[in-house]
Design a protein around this motif. Structure first.
Motif, mmCIF file in Angstrom:
data_model
loop_
_atom_site.group_PDB
_atom_site.id
_atom_site.type_symbol
_atom_site.label_atom_id
_atom_site.label_comp_id
_atom_site.label_asym_id
_atom_site.label_seq_id
_atom_site.Cartn_x
_atom_site.Cartn_y
_atom_site.Cartn_z
ATOM 1 N N CYS A 37 0.826 -1.211 0.000
ATOM 2 C CA CYS A 37 0.000 0.000 0.000
ATOM 3 C C CYS A 37 0.859 1.260 0.000
ATOM 4 C CB CYS A 37 -0.935 -0.012 1.207
ATOM 5 S SG CYS A 37 -2.284 -1.216 1.093
ATOM 6 N N LEU A 38 1.964 1.245 0.739
ATOM 7 C CA LEU A 38 2.865 2.397 0.727
ATOM 8 C C LEU A 38 3.429 2.640 -0.671
ATOM 9 C CD1 LEU A 38 4.883 1.948 4.062
ATOM 10 C CD2 LEU A 38 3.136 3.668 3.559
ATOM 11 N N ARG A 39 3.568 1.577 -1.444
ATOM 12 C CA ARG A 39 4.083 1.686 -2.812
ATOM 13 C C ARG A 39 2.956 1.826 -3.830
ATOM 14 N NH1 ARG A 39 8.995 -2.791 -1.886
ATOM 15 N NH2 ARG A 39 10.279 -1.337 -0.689
ATOM 16 N N ARG A 40 1.764 2.147 -3.334
ATOM 17 C CA ARG A 40 0.578 2.412 -4.164
ATOM 18 C C ARG A 40 0.138 1.181 -4.955
ATOM 19 N NH1 ARG A 40 0.761 8.108 -7.167
ATOM 20 N NH2 ARG A 40 -1.453 7.607 -7.266
ATOM 21 N N VAL A 41 0.335 0.019 -4.359
ATOM 22 C CA VAL A 41 -0.110 -1.236 -4.958
ATOM 23 C C VAL A 41 -1.198 -1.834 -4.069
ATOM 24 C CG1 VAL A 41 0.538 -3.593 -5.557
ATOM 25 C CG2 VAL A 41 2.078 -1.699 -6.094
ATOM 26 N N TYR A 42 -2.351 -2.080 -4.644
ATOM 27 C CA TYR A 42 -3.473 -2.670 -3.919
ATOM 28 C C TYR A 42 -3.641 -4.104 -4.413
ATOM 29 C CZ TYR A 42 -8.298 -3.219 -2.220
ATOM 30 O OH TYR A 42 -9.439 -3.665 -1.600
ATOM 31 N N ASN A 43 -3.232 -5.068 -3.591
ATOM 32 C CA ASN A 43 -3.303 -6.478 -3.990
ATOM 33 C C ASN A 43 -4.745 -6.926 -4.223
ATOM 34 O OD1 ASN A 43 -3.671 -9.519 -3.134
ATOM 35 N ND2 ASN A 43 -1.533 -9.334 -3.786
ATOM 36 N N ARG A 44 -5.656 -6.515 -3.384
ATOM 37 C CA ARG A 44 -7.092 -6.779 -3.476
ATOM 38 C C ARG A 44 -7.464 -8.265 -3.356
ATOM 39 N NH1 ARG A 44 -10.452 -3.151 -7.602
ATOM 40 N NH2 ARG A 44 -9.122 -4.171 -9.117
ATOM 41 N N ASP A 45 -6.497 -9.128 -3.080
ATOM 42 C CA ASP A 45 -6.831 -10.548 -2.924
ATOM 43 C C ASP A 45 -5.918 -11.194 -1.882
ATOM 44 O OD1 ASP A 45 -8.507 -12.649 -3.511
ATOM 45 O OD2 ASP A 45 -7.318 -13.374 -5.203
ATOM 46 N N VAL A 46 -5.753 -10.503 -0.740
ATOM 47 C CA VAL A 46 -4.989 -11.075 0.374
ATOM 48 C C VAL A 46 -5.847 -12.177 0.986
ATOM 49 C CG1 VAL A 46 -3.922 -10.632 2.614
ATOM 50 C CG2 VAL A 46 -3.801 -8.898 0.811
ATOM 51 N N LYS A 47 -5.397 -13.410 0.844
ATOM 52 C CA LYS A 47 -6.175 -14.551 1.335
ATOM 53 C C LYS A 47 -5.229 -15.704 1.634
ATOM 54 C CE LYS A 47 -7.211 -16.261 -3.362
ATOM 55 N NZ LYS A 47 -8.282 -16.699 -4.277
ATOM 56 N N LYS A 92 -15.597 0.786 -6.845
ATOM 57 C CA LYS A 92 -17.021 0.490 -7.041
ATOM 58 C C LYS A 92 -17.292 -0.978 -7.345
ATOM 59 C CE LYS A 92 -18.040 4.951 -6.860
ATOM 60 N NZ LYS A 92 -18.837 5.554 -5.776
ATOM 61 N N SER A 93 -16.246 -1.741 -7.690
ATOM 62 C CA SER A 93 -16.429 -3.169 -7.986
ATOM 63 C C SER A 93 -15.355 -3.957 -7.260
ATOM 64 C CB SER A 93 -16.365 -3.432 -9.491
ATOM 65 O OG SER A 93 -15.104 -3.030 -10.009
ATOM 66 N N TYR A 94 -15.670 -5.228 -6.954
ATOM 67 C CA TYR A 94 -14.734 -6.050 -6.190
ATOM 68 C C TYR A 94 -14.240 -7.195 -7.065
ATOM 69 C CZ TYR A 94 -12.544 -8.261 -2.189
ATOM 70 O OH TYR A 94 -11.622 -8.779 -1.314
ATOM 71 N N HIS A 95 -12.910 -7.319 -7.211
ATOM 72 C CA HIS A 95 -12.337 -8.328 -8.094
ATOM 73 C C HIS A 95 -11.605 -9.428 -7.334
ATOM 74 C CE1 HIS A 95 -13.319 -5.994 -11.657
ATOM 75 N NE2 HIS A 95 -12.838 -4.933 -11.051
ATOM 76 N N GLY A 96 -11.637 -9.395 -6.007
ATOM 77 C CA GLY A 96 -10.975 -10.428 -5.226
ATOM 78 C C GLY A 96 -11.890 -11.609 -4.963
ATOM 79 N N THR A 97 -11.625 -12.332 -3.885
ATOM 80 C CA THR A 97 -12.416 -13.507 -3.506
ATOM 81 C C THR A 97 -13.563 -13.066 -2.594
ATOM 82 O OG1 THR A 97 -10.420 -14.853 -3.643
ATOM 83 C CG2 THR A 97 -12.287 -15.792 -2.440
ATOM 84 N N ALA A 98 -14.788 -13.494 -2.935
ATOM 85 C CA ALA A 98 -15.994 -12.948 -2.301
ATOM 86 C C ALA A 98 -15.996 -13.069 -0.777
ATOM 87 C CB ALA A 98 -17.231 -13.634 -2.883
ATOM 88 N N VAL A 99 -15.512 -14.195 -0.251
ATOM 89 C CA VAL A 99 -15.591 -14.411 1.194
ATOM 90 C C VAL A 99 -14.694 -13.443 1.965
ATOM 91 C CG1 VAL A 99 -13.762 -16.157 1.368
ATOM 92 C CG2 VAL A 99 -15.710 -16.244 2.939
#
Length: 312
Positions: free
Chosen positions: A189-199, A229-236
Protein backbone atom coordinates in the motif's frame (compact mmCIF):
# COMPACT_ATOMS: atom_id res chain seq x y z
CA UNK A 1 28.12 24.39 1.51
CA UNK A 2 29.16 22.04 -1.28
CA UNK A 3 27.97 18.95 0.64
CA UNK A 4 24.47 20.40 1.07
CA UNK A 5 24.32 21.28 -2.64
CA UNK A 6 25.36 17.74 -3.58
CA UNK A 7 22.70 16.25 -1.27
CA UNK A 8 20.03 18.54 -2.74
CA UNK A 9 21.06 17.61 -6.27
CA UNK A 10 20.92 13.92 -5.37
CA UNK A 11 17.40 14.29 -3.95
CA UNK A 12 16.23 16.04 -7.13
CA UNK A 13 17.81 13.27 -9.20
CA UNK A 14 16.03 10.55 -7.19
CA UNK A 15 12.73 12.40 -7.46
CA UNK A 16 13.08 12.62 -11.23
CA UNK A 17 13.90 8.89 -11.46
CA UNK A 18 10.82 8.06 -9.39
CA UNK A 19 8.64 10.26 -11.58
CA UNK A 20 10.01 8.66 -14.73
CA UNK A 21 9.28 5.19 -13.30
CA UNK A 22 5.69 6.16 -12.52
CA UNK A 23 5.09 7.49 -16.05
CA UNK A 24 6.61 4.33 -17.54
CA UNK A 25 4.21 2.26 -15.46
CA UNK A 26 1.21 4.34 -16.57
CA UNK A 27 2.29 3.89 -20.19
CA UNK A 28 2.53 0.16 -19.53
CA UNK A 29 -1.08 0.08 -18.31
CA UNK A 30 -2.32 2.09 -21.28
CA UNK A 31 -0.59 -0.26 -23.70
CA UNK A 32 -2.11 -3.26 -21.95
CA UNK A 33 -5.64 -1.86 -22.21
CA UNK A 34 -5.29 -1.08 -25.92
CA UNK A 35 -3.99 -4.52 -26.88
CA UNK A 36 -6.62 -7.20 -27.58
CA UNK A 37 -5.24 -10.26 -29.39
CA UNK A 38 -7.50 -12.69 -31.17
CA UNK A 39 -8.69 -15.48 -28.94
CA UNK A 40 -8.61 -19.10 -30.01
CA UNK A 41 -11.82 -20.94 -30.83
CA UNK A 42 -12.88 -24.54 -30.37
CA UNK A 43 -12.09 -25.92 -26.92
CA UNK A 44 -13.19 -24.27 -23.69
CA UNK A 45 -10.65 -21.80 -22.33
CA UNK A 46 -9.69 -23.88 -19.28
CA UNK A 47 -9.28 -27.11 -21.30
CA UNK A 48 -7.31 -25.28 -23.96
CA UNK A 49 -4.93 -23.80 -21.35
CA UNK A 50 -4.36 -27.23 -19.80
CA UNK A 51 -3.66 -28.85 -23.18
CA UNK A 52 -1.47 -25.95 -24.29
CA UNK A 53 0.39 -26.06 -20.99
CA UNK A 54 1.21 -29.75 -21.42
CA UNK A 55 2.25 -29.23 -25.05
CA UNK A 56 4.42 -26.32 -24.02
CA UNK A 57 6.18 -28.38 -21.39
CA UNK A 58 7.09 -31.01 -23.99
CA UNK A 59 8.20 -28.35 -26.44
CA UNK A 60 10.40 -26.58 -23.88
CA UNK A 61 13.02 -29.31 -23.98
CA UNK A 62 13.45 -28.78 -27.70
CA UNK A 63 13.78 -25.02 -27.58
CA UNK A 64 16.89 -23.58 -29.22
CA UNK A 65 19.68 -22.35 -26.98
CA UNK A 66 19.16 -18.71 -27.99
CA UNK A 67 15.65 -18.54 -26.49
CA UNK A 68 15.89 -16.02 -23.65
CA UNK A 69 13.90 -17.83 -20.94
CA UNK A 70 14.49 -21.43 -21.84
CA UNK A 71 18.23 -21.12 -22.20
CA UNK A 72 18.41 -19.82 -18.63
CA UNK A 73 16.02 -22.12 -16.77
CA UNK A 74 15.31 -25.82 -16.51
CA UNK A 75 11.66 -26.86 -16.22
CA UNK A 76 10.43 -29.47 -13.77
CA UNK A 77 7.08 -30.82 -12.59
CA UNK A 78 3.81 -28.97 -12.65
CA UNK A 79 3.10 -27.08 -9.42
CA UNK A 80 -0.45 -26.06 -10.22
CA UNK A 81 -2.88 -24.59 -12.72
CA UNK A 82 -5.67 -22.07 -12.60
CA UNK A 83 -7.91 -19.88 -14.69
CA UNK A 84 -5.03 -18.07 -16.38
CA UNK A 85 -2.26 -20.59 -16.79
CA UNK A 86 -0.03 -23.44 -15.67
CA UNK A 87 2.85 -23.16 -13.19
CA UNK A 88 5.95 -25.37 -13.27
CA UNK A 89 8.85 -25.63 -10.89
CA UNK A 90 12.20 -24.69 -12.36
CA UNK A 91 15.84 -23.91 -11.67
CA UNK A 92 17.87 -20.91 -12.77
CA UNK A 93 20.95 -22.36 -14.43
CA UNK A 94 23.44 -19.69 -13.41
CA UNK A 95 23.06 -20.26 -9.65
CA UNK A 96 20.62 -23.21 -9.22
CA UNK A 97 18.01 -20.92 -7.66
CA UNK A 98 14.59 -22.57 -7.37
CA UNK A 99 11.95 -20.65 -9.34
CA UNK A 100 8.37 -21.00 -10.52
CA UNK A 101 7.66 -20.60 -14.25
CA UNK A 102 4.13 -19.45 -14.97
CA UNK A 103 2.97 -20.06 -18.52
CA UNK A 104 -0.10 -18.00 -19.50
CA UNK A 105 -1.94 -18.34 -22.80
CA UNK A 106 -2.98 -15.01 -24.30
CA UNK A 107 -6.74 -14.45 -24.43
CA UNK A 108 -9.04 -11.47 -24.77
CA UNK A 109 -8.68 -11.04 -20.97
CA UNK A 110 -4.91 -10.70 -21.01
CA UNK A 111 -5.02 -7.15 -19.61
CA UNK A 112 -4.91 -8.66 -16.13
CA UNK A 113 -1.60 -10.35 -16.95
CA UNK A 114 -0.03 -7.01 -17.87
CA UNK A 115 -1.42 -5.61 -14.61
CA UNK A 116 -0.08 -8.54 -12.59
CA UNK A 117 3.42 -8.07 -14.05
CA UNK A 118 3.41 -4.31 -13.54
CA UNK A 119 2.06 -4.44 -9.97
CA UNK A 120 4.52 -7.16 -8.94
CA UNK A 121 7.38 -5.01 -10.22
CA UNK A 122 6.01 -1.89 -8.50
CA UNK A 123 5.44 -3.75 -5.19
CA UNK A 124 9.16 -4.59 -5.18
CA UNK A 125 10.32 -1.10 -6.18
CA UNK A 126 12.75 0.15 -3.52
CA UNK A 127 14.43 -1.77 -0.73
CA UNK A 128 13.88 -5.53 -0.67
CA UNK A 129 10.85 -6.78 1.23
CA UNK A 130 11.28 -10.56 1.66
CA UNK A 131 7.57 -10.98 2.46
CA UNK A 132 6.54 -9.92 -1.08
CA UNK A 133 7.05 -12.35 -3.97
CA UNK A 134 9.50 -11.12 -6.61
CA UNK A 135 9.15 -11.32 -10.37
CA UNK A 136 12.61 -12.40 -11.52
CA UNK A 137 12.04 -12.48 -15.27
CA UNK A 138 9.32 -12.46 -17.92
CA UNK A 139 8.92 -12.64 -21.67
CA UNK A 140 6.14 -11.75 -24.08
CA UNK A 141 5.62 -14.27 -26.91
CA UNK A 142 3.04 -14.01 -29.73
CA UNK A 143 0.64 -16.48 -28.10
CA UNK A 144 1.70 -16.62 -24.44
CA UNK A 145 3.59 -15.06 -21.56
CA UNK A 146 6.20 -16.70 -19.35
CA UNK A 147 6.67 -15.25 -15.86
CA UNK A 148 9.58 -16.38 -13.67
CA UNK A 149 8.84 -15.94 -9.97
CA UNK A 150 10.52 -16.71 -6.69
CA UNK A 151 9.69 -20.20 -5.45
CA UNK A 152 10.37 -20.69 -1.73
CA UNK A 153 11.21 -24.32 -1.07
CA UNK A 154 9.78 -26.27 0.63
CA UNK A 155 6.60 -24.20 0.81
CA UNK A 156 2.82 -24.46 0.87
CA UNK A 157 -0.04 -21.98 0.97
CA UNK A 158 -1.89 -21.32 4.23
CA UNK A 159 -4.83 -23.54 3.26
CA UNK A 160 -2.45 -26.48 3.04
CA UNK A 161 -0.66 -25.28 6.17
CA UNK A 162 -3.90 -25.27 8.20
CA UNK A 163 -4.85 -28.69 6.87
CA UNK A 164 -1.47 -30.09 7.88
CA UNK A 165 -2.03 -28.66 11.39
CA UNK A 166 -5.39 -30.46 11.72
CA UNK A 167 -7.65 -27.52 10.98
CA UNK A 168 -6.24 -24.56 12.93
CA UNK A 169 -3.03 -23.20 14.44
CA UNK A 170 -2.15 -21.77 17.85
CA UNK A 171 -2.00 -18.11 18.77
CA UNK A 172 1.80 -17.83 18.74
CA UNK A 173 2.12 -19.37 15.27
CA UNK A 174 -0.68 -17.12 14.01
CA UNK A 175 1.09 -14.08 15.45
CA UNK A 176 4.27 -14.90 13.52
CA UNK A 177 2.36 -15.42 10.26
CA UNK A 178 0.19 -12.32 10.63
CA UNK A 179 3.12 -10.00 11.35
CA UNK A 180 4.66 -10.98 8.02
CA UNK A 181 1.36 -10.83 6.11
CA UNK A 182 0.57 -7.39 7.56
CA UNK A 183 4.06 -6.10 6.79
CA UNK A 184 3.84 -7.26 3.17
CA UNK A 185 0.38 -5.72 2.75
CA UNK A 186 1.47 -2.45 4.36
CA UNK A 187 4.53 -2.12 2.12
CA UNK A 188 2.40 -2.79 -0.97
CA UNK A 189 0.00 0.00 0.00
CA UNK A 190 2.87 2.40 0.73
CA UNK A 191 4.08 1.69 -2.81
CA UNK A 192 0.58 2.41 -4.16
CA UNK A 193 -0.11 -1.24 -4.96
CA UNK A 194 -3.47 -2.67 -3.92
CA UNK A 195 -3.30 -6.48 -3.99
CA UNK A 196 -7.09 -6.78 -3.48
CA UNK A 197 -6.83 -10.55 -2.92
CA UNK A 198 -4.99 -11.07 0.37
CA UNK A 199 -6.18 -14.55 1.33
CA UNK A 200 -4.97 -17.92 2.62
CA UNK A 201 -4.23 -19.22 -0.88
CA UNK A 202 -2.11 -16.18 -1.73
CA UNK A 203 0.15 -16.44 1.31
CA UNK A 204 2.97 -18.97 1.01
CA UNK A 205 4.83 -20.26 4.06
CA UNK A 206 8.19 -22.03 4.09
CA UNK A 207 7.71 -25.27 6.04
CA UNK A 208 11.26 -25.13 7.42
CA UNK A 209 11.76 -21.43 8.23
CA UNK A 210 8.11 -20.23 8.65
CA UNK A 211 8.86 -17.33 6.30
CA UNK A 212 5.72 -15.96 4.63
CA UNK A 213 5.37 -14.42 1.15
CA UNK A 214 2.42 -12.55 -0.36
CA UNK A 215 1.85 -13.67 -3.96
CA UNK A 216 -0.43 -13.06 -6.97
CA UNK A 217 -1.33 -9.50 -7.95
CA UNK A 218 -3.70 -10.63 -10.70
CA UNK A 219 -6.74 -9.00 -9.03
CA UNK A 220 -4.82 -5.89 -8.01
CA UNK A 221 -4.86 -2.25 -8.99
CA UNK A 222 -3.01 1.00 -8.41
CA UNK A 223 -4.01 2.24 -4.95
CA UNK A 224 -5.82 5.55 -5.34
CA UNK A 225 -7.67 7.95 -3.05
CA UNK A 226 -11.12 7.38 -4.55
CA UNK A 227 -13.38 4.50 -3.44
CA UNK A 228 -13.61 1.37 -5.59
CA UNK A 229 -17.02 0.49 -7.04
CA UNK A 230 -16.43 -3.17 -7.99
CA UNK A 231 -14.73 -6.05 -6.19
CA UNK A 232 -12.34 -8.33 -8.09
CA UNK A 233 -10.97 -10.43 -5.23
CA UNK A 234 -12.42 -13.51 -3.51
CA UNK A 235 -15.99 -12.95 -2.30
CA UNK A 236 -15.59 -14.41 1.19
CA UNK A 237 -12.87 -11.81 1.91
CA UNK A 238 -14.88 -8.85 0.58
CA UNK A 239 -15.68 -6.09 3.12
CA UNK A 240 -19.22 -5.49 4.42
CA UNK A 241 -19.22 -1.86 3.22
CA UNK A 242 -19.11 -3.09 -0.38
CA UNK A 243 -22.52 -4.71 0.11
CA UNK A 244 -24.01 -1.97 2.26
CA UNK A 245 -22.71 1.09 0.32
CA UNK A 246 -21.55 -0.34 -3.00
CA UNK A 247 -18.03 1.01 -2.55
CA UNK A 248 -14.92 0.51 -0.42
CA UNK A 249 -11.43 1.90 0.15
CA UNK A 250 -8.15 0.01 -0.26
CA UNK A 251 -6.53 0.48 3.14
CA UNK A 252 -9.42 -0.59 5.45
CA UNK A 253 -10.39 -3.40 3.05
CA UNK A 254 -6.86 -4.80 3.27
CA UNK A 255 -7.20 -4.75 7.08
CA UNK A 256 -10.51 -6.62 6.79
CA UNK A 257 -8.91 -9.30 4.57
CA UNK A 258 -6.08 -9.73 7.07
CA UNK A 259 -8.69 -10.13 9.81
CA UNK A 260 -10.40 -12.91 7.86
CA UNK A 261 -7.03 -14.65 7.40
CA UNK A 262 -6.25 -14.37 11.13
CA UNK A 263 -9.69 -15.60 12.22
CA UNK A 264 -9.49 -18.61 9.89
CA UNK A 265 -5.99 -19.55 11.05
CA UNK A 266 -7.14 -19.56 14.68
CA UNK A 267 -10.59 -21.11 14.24
CA UNK A 268 -10.31 -23.27 11.11
CA UNK A 269 -13.38 -21.67 9.47
CA UNK A 270 -14.49 -18.30 8.15
CA UNK A 271 -16.37 -16.03 10.60
CA UNK A 272 -20.15 -16.27 10.52
CA UNK A 273 -22.44 -13.24 10.71
CA UNK A 274 -22.98 -14.05 14.38
CA UNK A 275 -19.22 -14.18 14.97
CA UNK A 276 -18.89 -10.74 13.38
CA UNK A 277 -21.76 -9.41 15.50
CA UNK A 278 -20.09 -10.61 18.70
CA UNK A 279 -16.71 -9.26 17.59
CA UNK A 280 -18.18 -5.84 16.89
CA UNK A 281 -19.68 -5.71 20.39
CA UNK A 282 -16.52 -7.09 22.05
CA UNK A 283 -18.30 -10.24 23.20
CA UNK A 284 -16.53 -12.84 21.06
CA UNK A 285 -14.15 -15.33 22.65
CA UNK A 286 -12.68 -18.78 22.01
CA UNK A 287 -11.21 -21.21 24.55
CA UNK A 288 -7.42 -21.06 24.50
CA UNK A 289 -7.16 -17.55 23.04
CA UNK A 290 -6.02 -14.54 25.04
CA UNK A 291 -8.25 -11.51 25.55
CA UNK A 292 -5.73 -9.42 23.57
CA UNK A 293 -6.04 -11.78 20.60
CA UNK A 294 -9.86 -11.61 20.65
CA UNK A 295 -9.75 -7.82 20.99
CA UNK A 296 -7.39 -7.59 18.00
CA UNK A 297 -9.79 -9.63 15.87
CA UNK A 298 -12.56 -7.27 16.94
CA UNK A 299 -10.77 -4.18 15.60
CA UNK A 300 -9.66 -5.93 12.41
CA UNK A 301 -13.16 -7.20 11.62
CA UNK A 302 -15.28 -4.24 12.69
CA UNK A 303 -18.09 -3.76 10.18
CA UNK A 304 -17.49 0.00 10.13
CA UNK A 305 -14.25 0.71 8.23
CA UNK A 306 -13.60 3.89 10.20
CA UNK A 307 -13.50 1.83 13.41
CA UNK A 308 -10.98 -0.72 12.10
CA UNK A 309 -7.38 -0.72 13.19
CA UNK A 310 -5.16 1.22 10.78
CA UNK A 311 -2.96 -0.95 8.58
CA UNK A 312 0.17 0.90 9.65
Amino acid sequence: GEEEEEEAAERVKEKRKSKKWWWRLRSFFRAAKKQSPESSSGQGEEEQQQDEGEKRKVAWAGRSSDDYIFSRYTVGDQLGKGGFGVVYEGTRLEDNLKVALKYVTKTEHMECIFIQIALTILANKGHRVPEIIRLLDWTDHPDHFVMVLECPSPCENLVEFIRRHRGSVDEETTRQIMWQAAHASHMCCLRRVYNRDVKLENLLINRETSEVKLIDFGCGDILGNSPYKSYHGTAVYSPPEYYSRGEYDGWPTTVWSLGIVMFTLLCGHFPSDYDLFLLQHKQWSKPGLSKECCDLLGVLLHVKPIRRLGLE
